[in-house]
Motif scaffolding. Structure first.
Motif, PDB file in Angstrom:
ATOM      1  N   UNK A 125     -14.550  21.667 -22.001  1.00  0.00           N
ATOM      2  CA  UNK A 125     -13.925  21.015 -20.542  1.00  0.00           C
ATOM      3  C   UNK A 125     -13.871  19.201 -20.698  1.00  0.00           C
ATOM      4  N   UNK A 126     -15.098  18.917 -20.600  1.00  0.00           N
ATOM      5  CA  UNK A 126     -15.229  17.817 -20.910  1.00  0.00           C
ATOM      6  C   UNK A 126     -15.232  16.687 -21.985  1.00  0.00           C
ATOM      7  N   UNK A 127     -14.846  17.269 -22.740  1.00  0.00           N
ATOM      8  CA  UNK A 127     -14.483  16.699 -23.878  1.00  0.00           C
ATOM      9  C   UNK A 127     -13.262  16.252 -24.059  1.00  0.00           C
ATOM     10  N   UNK A 128     -12.622  17.268 -23.856  1.00  0.00           N
ATOM     11  CA  UNK A 128     -10.892  17.362 -23.591  1.00  0.00           C
ATOM     12  C   UNK A 128     -10.856  16.209 -22.777  1.00  0.00           C
ATOM     13  N   UNK A 129     -11.397  16.209 -21.158  1.00  0.00           N
ATOM     14  CA  UNK A 129     -11.301  15.036 -20.531  1.00  0.00           C
ATOM     15  C   UNK A 129     -11.779  13.513 -20.861  1.00  0.00           C
ATOM     16  N   UNK A 130     -12.368  13.210 -21.421  1.00  0.00           N
ATOM     17  CA  UNK A 130     -13.363  11.997 -22.241  1.00  0.00           C
ATOM     18  C   UNK A 130     -12.689  11.385 -22.858  1.00  0.00           C
ATOM     19  N   UNK A 131     -12.098   9.783 -22.047  1.00  0.00           N
ATOM     20  CA  UNK A 131     -11.477   9.262 -22.512  1.00  0.00           C
ATOM     21  C   UNK A 131      -9.994   9.246 -22.367  1.00  0.00           C
ATOM     22  N   UNK A 132      -9.787   9.853 -21.664  1.00  0.00           N
ATOM     23  CA  UNK A 132      -8.652  10.280 -20.709  1.00  0.00           C
ATOM     24  C   UNK A 132      -8.063   9.308 -19.225  1.00  0.00           C
ATOM     25  N   UNK A 133      -7.802   8.096 -19.155  1.00  0.00           N
ATOM     26  CA  UNK A 133      -7.810   7.779 -18.052  1.00  0.00           C
ATOM     27  C   UNK A 133      -6.223   8.185 -17.356  1.00  0.00           C
ATOM     28  N   UNK A 134      -6.721   7.693 -15.743  1.00  0.00           N
ATOM     29  CA  UNK A 134      -5.673   8.628 -15.210  1.00  0.00           C
ATOM     30  C   UNK A 134      -4.107   8.381 -15.336  1.00  0.00           C
ATOM     31  N   UNK A 135      -3.986   6.662 -16.065  1.00  0.00           N
ATOM     32  CA  UNK A 135      -2.414   6.526 -16.586  1.00  0.00           C
ATOM     33  C   UNK A 135      -2.495   7.930 -17.884  1.00  0.00           C
ATOM     34  N   UNK A 136      -3.621   7.766 -18.865  1.00  0.00           N
ATOM     35  CA  UNK A 136      -3.539   8.431 -20.318  1.00  0.00           C
ATOM     36  C   UNK A 136      -2.719   9.608 -19.377  1.00  0.00           C
ATOM     37  N   UNK A 137      -3.946  10.683 -18.333  1.00  0.00           N
ATOM     38  CA  UNK A 137      -2.864  11.930 -17.553  1.00  0.00           C
ATOM     39  C   UNK A 137      -1.752  11.954 -17.236  1.00  0.00           C
ATOM     40  N   UNK A 138      -1.331  10.480 -16.597  1.00  0.00           N
ATOM     41  CA  UNK A 138      -0.104  10.931 -16.576  1.00  0.00           C
ATOM     42  C   UNK A 138       1.297  11.260 -17.422  1.00  0.00           C
ATOM     43  N   UNK A 139       0.717  10.160 -18.468  1.00  0.00           N
ATOM     44  CA  UNK A 139       1.680  10.169 -19.372  1.00  0.00           C
ATOM     45  C   UNK A 139       1.747  11.385 -20.030  1.00  0.00           C
ATOM     46  N   UNK A 140       0.749  12.100 -19.915  1.00  0.00           N
ATOM     47  CA  UNK A 140       0.545  13.006 -20.943  1.00  0.00           C
ATOM     48  C   UNK A 140       1.186  14.421 -20.459  1.00  0.00           C
ATOM     49  N   UNK A 141       2.056  14.621 -18.819  1.00  0.00           N
ATOM     50  CA  UNK A 141       1.996  15.187 -17.831  1.00  0.00           C
ATOM     51  C   UNK A 141       3.751  15.200 -18.091  1.00  0.00           C
ATOM     52  N   UNK A 142       4.490  13.696 -19.002  1.00  0.00           N
ATOM     53  CA  UNK A 142       5.695  13.190 -18.563  1.00  0.00           C
ATOM     54  C   UNK A 142       6.454  14.697 -19.721  1.00  0.00           C
ATOM     55  N   UNK A 143       5.992  15.060 -19.881  1.00  0.00           N
ATOM     56  CA  UNK A 143       6.995  16.225 -20.617  1.00  0.00           C
ATOM     57  C   UNK A 143       7.713  17.051 -19.642  1.00  0.00           C
ATOM     58  N   UNK A 144       9.359  17.223 -19.042  1.00  0.00           N
ATOM     59  CA  UNK A 144       9.598  18.198 -18.324  1.00  0.00           C
ATOM     60  C   UNK A 144       9.438  19.393 -18.408  1.00  0.00           C
ATOM     61  N   UNK A 145       8.728  20.267 -19.114  1.00  0.00           N
ATOM     62  CA  UNK A 145       8.423  21.801 -19.991  1.00  0.00           C
ATOM     63  C   UNK A 145       7.393  22.179 -19.737  1.00  0.00           C
ATOM     64  N   UNK A 146       6.117  20.874 -19.788  1.00  0.00           N
ATOM     65  CA  UNK A 146       4.871  20.897 -19.601  1.00  0.00           C
ATOM     66  C   UNK A 146       4.508  20.898 -18.185  1.00  0.00           C
TER      67      UNK A 146
END
Length: 281
Positions: free
Chosen positions: A77-98
């Motif tokens: 889990x830590x590695x999956x979070x490493x290097x992901x900024x809050x902005x990157x995380x928001x971008x990853x959630x833009x897919x409406x289905x996901x």
């Protein structure tokens, strides 16, 4: 006594950040059938074991291994979070289905754990000690352990197909292999205990003690629409301990009385007697 070793049991190395998948992994860490559950279940069974020493030793071996699996998942889990900024995380959630299915990232990974694993499931519900079974009856507990490993491996297999990250998949393959062995292990223990004491729990309450209720131990009651259930071994075969044959009851009828409970005293305040108490002036 427990001693921590710095090396993980198996390598954990992801290819890229994936905060959404980190949230999904939380299910097999702190969910009902996650690694925290089997860790605590096996350890408490081992702590309280009063049977042969080999069973206690085996429970402590596997329970301690599961501590290592909790550590591996936290590292994942830590590695999956490493290097992901809050902005990157928001971008990853833009897919409406996901976003609709997963609800986006887990904000607690930012707010509570500082980009680490949590003792919660994938929806942030805290792990619960009521998930574990440690009854003191070895056969009952081993069957519960087989159930836990079956459900846990099922969830890890589903996670495997939810990612294309080969590093993550390599870790999950190791966990799937260990979960497969643990199913073998519990099945072997169950077989050994059944050969010793019989297949029904508890063995110390024999069927003969049920006296007039003994015939009820072999009847299958059809209580739903359709009769397809009559085709199974549970309705047409013999009891696993050879003590009798199953009977299919196609149209079962009640054998008890119509229960009419007594009306409770008025001061219990059920208001069943509909008596209105006048207010005093």
């Amino acid at each position: 006594m427990f001693r921590h070793q710095k090396e993980l049991q198996f390598e954990v190395k992801v290819e890229r950040p994936d905060p959404l998948f980190a949230r999904q992994v939380q299910e097999v860490l702190g969910g009902q059938f996650g690694e925290m559950t089997v860790m605590m279940q096996y350890l408490f069974q081992g702590f309280n074991c009063r049977g042969e020493e080999k069973y206690k030793d085996m429970l402590m071996d596997i329970g301690t291994e599961e501590i290592g699996h909790v550590e591996m998942l936290c590292a994942l889990i830590s590695q999956l979070m490493d290097g992901a900024s809050p902005e990157d995380q928001e971008a990853a959630a833009k897919d409406p289905v996901t976003a609709a299915i997963m609800g986006g990232i887990n904000p607690q990974h930012l707010l509570v754990s500082g980009l680490g694993g949590l003792p919660t499931n994938s929806n942030g519900v805290p792990w619960n000690g009521n998930y574990i079974v440690a009854s003191g009856n070895l056969l009952a507990d081993m069957r519960s352990n087989l159930h836990a490993e079956s459900q846990g491996r099922l969830q890890v297999a589903r996670l495997y197909h939810m990612t294309k990250d080969e590093g993550v998949r390599a870790t999950l393959r190791k966990m799937l292999a260990r979960d497969r062995y643990h199913q073998y292990q519990w099945m072997a223990a169950i077989q050994e205990l059944e050969e010793k004491n019989g297949v029904v729990v508890p063995a110390t309450f024999p069927g003969e003690a049920e006296m007039e209720a003994q015939p009820e131990a072999y009847k299958f009651w059809d209580l739903s629409e359709g009769n397809e259930s009559s085709e199974g071994l549970w309705a047409t075969g013999s009891a696993q301990d050879g003590s009798g044959d199953f009977v299919y009851v196609a149209d079962p009828v009640p054998q008890g009385q119509v229960y009419k409970p007594e009306i409770p005293p008025t001061n219990i305040h059920h208001d069943l007697d509909a008596v209105k108490v006048p207010l005093k002036k």
